[in-house]
Design an enzyme around this catalytic site. Structure first.
Site, PDB file in Angstrom:
ATOM      1  N   GLY A   1       2.780  -1.085   4.171  1.00  0.00           N
ATOM      2  CA  GLY A   1       2.818   0.330   3.790  1.00  0.00           C
ATOM      3  C   GLY A   1       4.241   0.759   3.496  1.00  0.00           C
TER       4      GLY A   1
ATOM      5  N   ASN B   1       0.882  -1.177   0.000  1.00  0.00           N
ATOM      6  CA  ASN B   1       0.000   0.000   0.000  1.00  0.00           C
ATOM      7  C   ASN B   1       0.913   1.218   0.000  1.00  0.00           C
ATOM      8  OD1 ASN B   1      -1.806   2.031   0.470  1.00  0.00           O
ATOM      9  ND2 ASN B   1      -2.380   1.386   2.544  1.00  0.00           N
ATOM     10  N   TRP B   2       1.093   1.782  -1.186  1.00  0.00           N
ATOM     11  CA  TRP B   2       2.050   2.886  -1.315  1.00  0.00           C
ATOM     12  C   TRP B   2       1.558   4.156  -0.607  1.00  0.00           C
ATOM     13  CZ3 TRP B   2       3.898   2.983  -7.167  1.00  0.00           C
ATOM     14  CH2 TRP B   2       4.538   1.776  -7.446  1.00  0.00           C
ATOM     15  N   LYS B   3       0.269   4.235  -0.353  1.00  0.00           N
ATOM     16  CA  LYS B   3      -0.361   5.455   0.179  1.00  0.00           C
ATOM     17  C   LYS B   3      -0.044   6.632  -0.767  1.00  0.00           C
ATOM     18  CE  LYS B   3      -0.269   3.340   4.658  1.00  0.00           C
ATOM     19  NZ  LYS B   3      -0.312   3.459   6.084  1.00  0.00           N
TER      20      LYS B   3
ATOM     21  N   GLY C   1       2.206   2.588  10.532  1.00  0.00           N
ATOM     22  CA  GLY C   1       3.106   3.703  10.247  1.00  0.00           C
ATOM     23  C   GLY C   1       4.238   3.882  11.235  1.00  0.00           C
TER      24      GLY C   1
ATOM     25  N   GLU D   1      -6.115  -4.233  10.429  1.00  0.00           N
ATOM     26  CA  GLU D   1      -5.084  -3.204  10.436  1.00  0.00           C
ATOM     27  C   GLU D   1      -5.285  -2.263  11.616  1.00  0.00           C
ATOM     28  OE1 GLU D   1      -3.222  -2.804   6.272  1.00  0.00           O
ATOM     29  OE2 GLU D   1      -4.424  -1.080   6.767  1.00  0.00           O
TER      30      GLU D   1
ATOM     31  N   GLU E   1      -6.924   5.002   7.821  1.00  0.00           N
ATOM     32  CA  GLU E   1      -6.610   6.410   7.557  1.00  0.00           C
ATOM     33  C   GLU E   1      -7.800   7.111   6.920  1.00  0.00           C
ATOM     34  OE1 GLU E   1      -2.909   5.768   5.495  1.00  0.00           O
ATOM     35  OE2 GLU E   1      -1.910   5.328   7.398  1.00  0.00           O
TER      36      GLU E   1
ATOM     37  N   SER F   1       2.903  -1.841  10.199  1.00  0.00           N
ATOM     38  CA  SER F   1       4.354  -1.877  10.477  1.00  0.00           C
ATOM     39  C   SER F   1       4.989  -3.241  10.230  1.00  0.00           C
ATOM     40  CB  SER F   1       4.640  -1.409  11.912  1.00  0.00           C
ATOM     41  OG  SER F   1       4.095  -0.121  12.110  1.00  0.00           O
TER      42      SER F   1
ATOM     43  N   HIS G   1      -9.859   1.736   4.731  1.00  0.00           N
ATOM     44  CA  HIS G   1      -8.590   1.825   5.464  1.00  0.00           C
ATOM     45  C   HIS G   1      -8.749   2.762   6.666  1.00  0.00           C
ATOM     46  CE1 HIS G   1      -4.423   2.792   6.380  1.00  0.00           C
ATOM     47  NE2 HIS G   1      -4.103   1.673   5.757  1.00  0.00           N
TER      48      HIS G   1
HETATM   49  P1  PGA Z   1       2.535   0.508   7.412  1.00  0.00           P
HETATM   50  O1  PGA Z   1       1.115   0.672   6.720  1.00  0.00           O
HETATM   51  O2  PGA Z   1       3.125  -0.794   6.947  1.00  0.00           O
HETATM   52  O3  PGA Z   1       3.334   1.694   6.960  1.00  0.00           O
HETATM   53  O4  PGA Z   1       2.305   0.494   8.887  1.00  0.00           O
HETATM   54  C1  PGA Z   1       0.245  -0.412   6.574  1.00  0.00           C
HETATM   55  C2  PGA Z   1      -1.080   0.064   6.042  1.00  0.00           C
HETATM   56  O5  PGA Z   1      -1.585   1.094   6.503  1.00  0.00           O
HETATM   57  O6  PGA Z   1      -1.656  -0.544   5.120  1.00  0.00           O
END
Ligand code: PGA
Length: 253
Positions: free
Chosen positions: A233, A9-11, A173, A167, A97, A212, A95
């Site tokens: 991510g 997930n590049w965000k 993050g 998640e 976020e 993470s 998600h």
């Molecule tokens: P992260 O993100 O690996 O940077 O914690 C995972 C995600 O939000 O999909």
């Protein structure tokens, strides 16, 4: 055996030149990996680049969000059919976020899940709890309520064409993931909850963990019996690290 999936997930990260290097490198590192499906979920503007680069490779690709509407006057929205046009197999839905920062409710997330499936996409439906909810011991209740909204709207059978991603917002993050025992107990609770409606759907349901994941902790997390892969991510932006994570998923399958 359930198919394993590791999705990057590049965000909101990347640019044409860096993406090209990353994608080329992933194809090179992962072309011989046959027993784990690897996907990248990229920002909308880079879907064409993902399609051009990954077509006829082992890797699949998807988006990070989708409109709950099918088409029409919805400025700024991107429909599931448009994602289909760009060859997406997956779309991340709900998600944490989006829930925490953009006010996405359980209902909206469920509508997006439905819209994705109507267009033939496989939603990666994210469920998560906040730190406060975790500390209050409410993780299962919160996460199962999120899952219930899609079961209520689309039926338990719809989970045959979806992936569920646990998640926890508090583990995203950073450098430290959720403890593997907690992850296993949440995944098991999700599977048992689905089992109360349909055992076969529950047995086959892919439940992946996100939060993470790094090369250093992937083996421990991905070896839990109810963990069928991961959403990655930050570490998915590094081809060597991400490939290592994907290989950890294979070693254990
Ligand atoms: P992260 O993100 O690996 O940077 O914690 C995972 C995600 O939000 O999909």
């Amino acid at each position: 055996m359930r198919q394993r999936l590791v999705a990057g997930n590049w965000k909101m990260r990347g640019c044409l030149s860096a993406n090209q290097q990353l994608l080329d490198s992933l194809v090179q590192h992962l072309s011989s990996l046959s027993d784990v499906e690897v996907a990248v979920c990229v920002p909308f503007p880079y879907l064409a680049q993902a399609k051009t680069t990954l077509l006829n490779t082992q890797l699949t690709w998807g988006a990070q969000d989708v409109s709950s509407e099918l088409k029409g006057p919805f400025t700024g929205e991107v429909s599931a059919e448009m994602l289909q046009d760009f060859g997406c197999k997956y779309v991340i839905v709900g998600h944490s976020e989006r829930r925490a920062l953009y006010g996405e409710t359980n209902h909206i997330a469920a509508l997006k899940y439905q819209a994705a499936q109507l267009a033939g996409l496989k939603p990666i439906f994210c469920v998560s709890e906040s730190l406060e909810e975790f500390e209050a011991g409410n993780s299962k209740q919160v996460v199962l309520a999120q899952l219930e909204t899609v079961i209520h709207l689309c039926g338990v059978e719809s989970l045959k064409h979806a992936v569920v991603a646990y998640e926890p917002f508090w583990a995203i993050g950073g450098d430290i993931s959720a403890p593997p025992e907690h992850v296993q107990s949440m995944h098991s609770a999700i599977r048992k909850y689905v089992e109360t409606s349909d055992k076969s759907v529950a047995d086959h349901l892919q439940i992946v963990y996100g939060g993470s994941i790094k090369a250093a902790n992937a083996a421990q997390l991905l070896s839990q019996p109810d963990v069928d892969g991961g959403i990655v991510g930050a570490a998915s932006l590094d081809a060597v690290e991400f490939s290592e994570i994907c290989r950890s998923a294979r070693k254990l399958s």
